[in-house]
Design an enzyme around this catalytic site. Structure first.
Site, PDB file in Angstrom:
ATOM      1  N   CYS A 169       0.636  -1.260   0.368  1.00 42.08           N
ATOM      2  CA  CYS A 169      -0.309  -0.280  -0.209  1.00 42.08           C
ATOM      3  C   CYS A 169       0.916   0.991   0.195  1.00 42.08           C
ATOM      4  O   CYS A 169       2.796   1.529   0.292  1.00 42.08           O
ATOM      5  CB  CYS A 169      -0.934   0.685   1.369  1.00 42.08           C
ATOM      6  SG  CYS A 169      -1.780  -1.003   1.231  1.00 42.08           S
ATOM      7  N   GLY A 227      -0.523   0.197  -5.145  1.00 42.72           N
ATOM      8  CA  GLY A 227      -2.378  -0.464  -4.556  1.00 42.72           C
ATOM      9  C   GLY A 227      -3.038   0.262  -5.715  1.00 42.72           C
ATOM     10  O   GLY A 227      -2.948   1.920  -5.416  1.00 42.72           O
ATOM     11  N   TYR A 275      11.715  -4.889  -6.927  1.00 43.05           N
ATOM     12  CA  TYR A 275      10.744  -4.470  -7.382  1.00 43.05           C
ATOM     13  C   TYR A 275       9.659  -2.869  -6.795  1.00 43.05           C
ATOM     14  O   TYR A 275       8.969  -2.413  -7.805  1.00 43.05           O
ATOM     15  CB  TYR A 275      10.090  -5.614  -7.618  1.00 43.05           C
ATOM     16  CG  TYR A 275       8.259  -5.600  -7.628  1.00 43.05           C
ATOM     17  CD1 TYR A 275       8.356  -5.830  -9.607  1.00 43.05           C
ATOM     18  CD2 TYR A 275       7.519  -5.775  -7.590  1.00 43.05           C
ATOM     19  CE1 TYR A 275       6.928  -5.764 -10.157  1.00 43.05           C
ATOM     20  CE2 TYR A 275       6.391  -5.883  -7.899  1.00 43.05           C
ATOM     21  CZ  TYR A 275       5.955  -5.268  -9.689  1.00 43.05           C
ATOM     22  OH  TYR A 275       4.746  -5.593  -9.990  1.00 43.05           O
ATOM     23  N   ASN A 284       0.839   1.465   5.615  1.00 37.32           N
ATOM     24  CA  ASN A 284       1.100   0.434   5.502  1.00 37.32           C
ATOM     25  C   ASN A 284       1.833  -1.242   5.813  1.00 37.32           C
ATOM     26  O   ASN A 284       2.900  -0.752   6.585  1.00 37.32           O
ATOM     27  CB  ASN A 284       1.903   1.470   3.801  1.00 37.32           C
ATOM     28  CG  ASN A 284       3.323   0.417   3.235  1.00 37.32           C
ATOM     29  OD1 ASN A 284       4.233   0.653   3.214  1.00 37.32           O
ATOM     30  ND2 ASN A 284       3.010  -1.013   2.753  1.00 37.32           N
TER      31      ASN A 284
END
Length: 491
Positions: free
Chosen positions: A20, A47, A262, A122
């Site tokens: 998130c 997100g 990533y 998060n």
């Protein structure tokens, strides 16, 4: 409504889902909501399921939450005007805990004895099910299936006198990963878990303080980056100014290494390191560890690009864009059947045939999860005329699930957990397959290697070395699901 690409499950959906993104601003002179919307745009990659903003005008809280992207939900003047105030926090969501429903969209808000309390989170609370069970037995009534709501109830049920002490009391009962931006009438509370698993940064724009998951959100707002929020740090900002306290015992930090591989945008700085530079360095390390005689290096777009550049520079093999990605495919295009869905993959990624035909190629991707992406990409290269297809992965094999805010498939669906590297190569029909080593990944991050007894990062998805207790997994306690399903979003 703009929503996540429906073809993701066929190609780019074979990725670990971003957790998130959170954003908060204090002292924005009436423009807080607009600034949060701008910051959330920059964090959209973290997100894409839902977004929300809560503002505070000094007297009342105002909230707008919606399914879908920030664009289309927060790009209208009437929406922003309905969120007045100098302070606001926001959230972009991909669910890792809880169903896909409006009631789970953050910021979550509740009226406590001390006043309104809004929270953007998060991460993932790895003992949320146990805490929830205990709270319900004590009389708490949950309105969502999100682990984040547990935080609100812990604050509400705490016996400490001040809001700050109740908040700290709640935090000390949590296990797992959390970066939080919370708004109260007394000010904004910003904190990061003691291990610093999830990222959080602080910036300044004029007299305003800004807090965000990544530095790129500061960049788009024109804010100055001040520093990262330290692991275990709690920052309090109000009209009286800003102060920092450290309510936890100090422990060695274990930030998530996959932020560098990533999750974060390549133009962000995470815990002092340029994400782009780290990804290039991983690619160079791959070329050192697993060289191959080939004609061209091709990235799997877009996440494989920096590593492919690093591999090409280190190996001396030319870098080429052998796969062209369309950025304009969305669910508004079509609701396909199986045959059209398969063809839909090529709407998003297409081989550059004139470049690939007759070439020995090295494909660079950031990870292999289920393996469906790799199978289709290798097949695409062979159909385009590649004579050899060698695949190199800019992370170690993903063999374990994540319980810290990343939507990882169960271990049985992780290809690397079920096959050896040689078996995976045959499965995806590659002439060769290699992953960067764990120590190689650490070297790309500026370390000499992984410290076996005190690892510098959370790398549990690769090593199975989890830095916290996994209470809910150990107890196998089923989460209490609410019966109200009216808000469930249709598939």
């Amino acid at each position: 409504m703009i929503i996540t690409d429906p073809f993701d499950s066929d190609l780019s959906g074979d990725k670990l889902r971003e957790e998130c993104g959170i954003f908060g601003i204090w002292g924005a002179d009436g423009t807080a909501a607009a600034m949060v919307a701008l910051g959330l745009h920059a964090l959209q990659h973290r997100g894409q399921e839902a977004a929300g903003i809560t503002s505070w005008d000094g007297r009342m809280f105002h909230t707008h939450r919606a399914m879908g992207h920030v664009a289309g939900n927060f790009d209208r003047d009437d929406v922003i005007r309905a969120l007045p105030g100098d302070a606001a926090c926001g959230h972009v969501r991909y669910s890792t805990t809880g169903e896909t429903a409006l009631r789970n969209v953050q910021p979550l808000f509740a009226e406590l004895h001390s006043g309104g309390f809004a929270v953007s989170h998060n991460g993932n609370i790895s003992n949320a099910a146990k805490l929830r069970h205990d709270l319900v037995r004590r009389g708490s009534i949950f309105q969502s299936t999100s682990d984040t709501e547990t935080i609100i109830h812990l604050v509400a049920m705490s016996s400490y006198r001040t809001l700050l002490d109740r908040f700290i009391d709640a935090l000390k009962q949590l296990e797992g990963a959390y970066s939080l931006v919370c708004m109260t009438p007394e000010g904004m509370l910003i904190c990061r878990d003691p291990l610093g698993i999830r990222p959080l940064v602080m910036g300044r724009l004029g007299e305003s303080y800004i807090f965000a998951s990544e530095t790129v959100a500061l960049d788009v707002c024109g804010a100055e980056f001040i520093r990262h929020i330290d692991p275990g740090e709690l920052v309090i900002v109000s009209d009286k100014g800003l102060r920092s306290i450290r309510p936890f015992a100090e422990v060695p930090a274990r930030p998530c290494v996959f932020e560098h591989v990533y999750f974060s945008r390549p133009d962000s700085i995470v815990d002092g390191s340029s994400v782009y530079s780290v990804r290039k360095a991983i690619g160079a390390q791959l070329a050192i560890e697993d060289p191959v005689d080939a004609d061209i290096v091709i990235p799997v777009p877009d996440s494989g690009v920096p590593a492919a550049i690093g591999y090409a520079q280190q190996s001396g093999i030319p870098f080429e864009l052998g796969i062209i990605r369309s950025h304009y495919v969305g669910r508004t295009f079509i609701q396909p059947g199986d045959k059209v869905r398969h063809l839909g993959v090529k709407l998003k990624h297409n081989a550059n045939r004139a470049l690939i035909k007759g070439k020995r190629i090295v494909l660079i991707d950031d990870s292999i999860v289920r393996g469906t992406t790799s199978v289709k990409i290798v097949q695409m290269m062979r159909e385009a005329g590649a004579t050899e297809v060698h695949m190199r992965i800019a992370s170690p094999p993903t063999r374990h699930s994540c319980y810290y805010g990343v939507d990882t498939p169960e271990r049985a669906k992780l290809l690397a957990a079920q096959m050896t590297v040689a078996e995976m190569a045959r499965h995806i029909d590659a002439d060769s397959l290699a992953f960067v080593s764990v120590d190689g990944m650490y070297r790309a991050l500026g370390e000499q290697g992984r410290h076996e007894t005190r690892p510098q990062y959370c790398d549990a998805c690769f090593t199975g070395d989890y830095p916290t207790r996994l209470t809910d997994q150990e107890d196998v306690a089923p989460a209490d699901q609410l019966s109200l399903l009216a808000e469930r979003v249709p598939a």
